[in-house]
Motif scaffolding. Structure first.
Motif, PDB file in Angstrom:
ATOM      1  N   VAL A   1     -15.079  24.369  43.540  1.00 25.69           N
ATOM      2  CA  VAL A   1     -16.175  23.635  43.029  1.00 25.69           C
ATOM      3  C   VAL A   1     -17.391  24.554  43.129  1.00 25.69           C
ATOM      4  CG1 VAL A   1     -16.496  22.045  44.971  1.00 25.69           C
ATOM      5  CG2 VAL A   1     -17.198  21.401  42.494  1.00 25.69           C
ATOM      6  N   THR A   2     -18.261  24.464  42.310  1.00 21.28           N
ATOM      7  CA  THR A   2     -19.750  25.193  42.159  1.00 21.28           C
ATOM      8  C   THR A   2     -20.443  23.946  41.740  1.00 21.28           C
ATOM      9  OG1 THR A   2     -19.765  26.138  40.176  1.00 21.28           O
ATOM     10  CG2 THR A   2     -18.983  27.373  42.240  1.00 21.28           C
ATOM     11  N   VAL A   3     -21.619  23.869  42.021  1.00 22.36           N
ATOM     12  CA  VAL A   3     -22.844  22.787  41.682  1.00 22.36           C
ATOM     13  C   VAL A   3     -24.089  23.832  41.432  1.00 22.36           C
ATOM     14  CG1 VAL A   3     -24.192  20.878  42.090  1.00 22.36           C
ATOM     15  CG2 VAL A   3     -21.868  21.092  42.910  1.00 22.36           C
ATOM     16  N   ASP A   4     -24.399  23.600  40.078  1.00 19.47           N
ATOM     17  CA  ASP A   4     -25.578  24.522  39.585  1.00 19.47           C
ATOM     18  C   ASP A   4     -25.339  25.975  40.054  1.00 19.47           C
ATOM     19  OD1 ASP A   4     -26.608  22.193  38.645  1.00 19.47           O
ATOM     20  OD2 ASP A   4     -27.991  21.896  40.420  1.00 19.47           O
ATOM     21  N   GLY A   5     -24.059  26.607  39.825  1.00 19.14           N
ATOM     22  CA  GLY A   5     -23.816  27.798  40.235  1.00 19.14           C
ATOM     23  C   GLY A   5     -23.646  28.270  41.727  1.00 19.14           C
TER      24      GLY A   5
ATOM     25  N   TYR B   1     -12.539  22.567  34.935  1.00 15.85           N
ATOM     26  CA  TYR B   1     -13.254  21.548  34.470  1.00 15.85           C
ATOM     27  C   TYR B   1     -14.764  21.793  34.636  1.00 15.85           C
ATOM     28  CZ  TYR B   1      -8.928  19.028  34.586  1.00 15.85           C
ATOM     29  OH  TYR B   1      -7.574  18.324  34.389  1.00 15.85           O
ATOM     30  N   ALA B   2     -15.760  21.353  33.520  1.00 16.73           N
ATOM     31  CA  ALA B   2     -17.043  21.677  33.601  1.00 16.73           C
ATOM     32  C   ALA B   2     -17.870  20.410  33.126  1.00 16.73           C
ATOM     33  CB  ALA B   2     -17.232  23.071  33.194  1.00 16.73           C
ATOM     34  N   GLY B   3     -19.070  20.154  33.455  1.00 15.58           N
ATOM     35  CA  GLY B   3     -20.015  19.337  32.725  1.00 15.58           C
ATOM     36  C   GLY B   3     -21.155  18.972  34.001  1.00 15.58           C
ATOM     37  N   ASP B   4     -22.293  18.771  33.419  1.00 13.90           N
ATOM     38  CA  ASP B   4     -23.429  18.248  34.254  1.00 13.90           C
ATOM     39  C   ASP B   4     -23.916  19.260  35.169  1.00 13.90           C
ATOM     40  OD1 ASP B   4     -23.575  15.994  32.716  1.00 13.90           O
ATOM     41  OD2 ASP B   4     -22.215  14.820  34.037  1.00 13.90           O
TER      42      ASP B   4
END
Length: 70
Positions: free
Chosen positions: A48-52, A29-32
């Motif tokens: 999970v990754t946040v901003d890569g 899943y991806a978004g924002d």
């Protein structure tokens, strides 16, 4: 742990299924700025990754009550 004890969310995102599977084998899943691999049966976030970037030790991810993946 009750939600109140965790404190407010530092970041939230709406993610949508990409149609791909992640390295965990679960749907991606991806978004924002967030990418997550979520087990559709248990709703456990497997990756999970946040901003890569991966989350730092001690940080956690939750799916909101209305956020069951489809």
């Amino acid at each position: 742990m009750p939600e109140e004890a965790r404190g407010p969310a530092v970041r939230s995102a709406v993610v949508r299924r990409t149609g791909e599977s992640g390295v965990s084998g679960y749907p991606r899943y991806a978004g924002d700025g967030v990418q997550a691999e979520i087990d559709p049966e248990t709703l456990a976030v497997e990756a999970v990754t946040v901003d890569g970037a991966e989350l730092e030790d001690g940080w956690s991810v939750r799916i909101s009550a209305g956020g069951a993946p489809h």
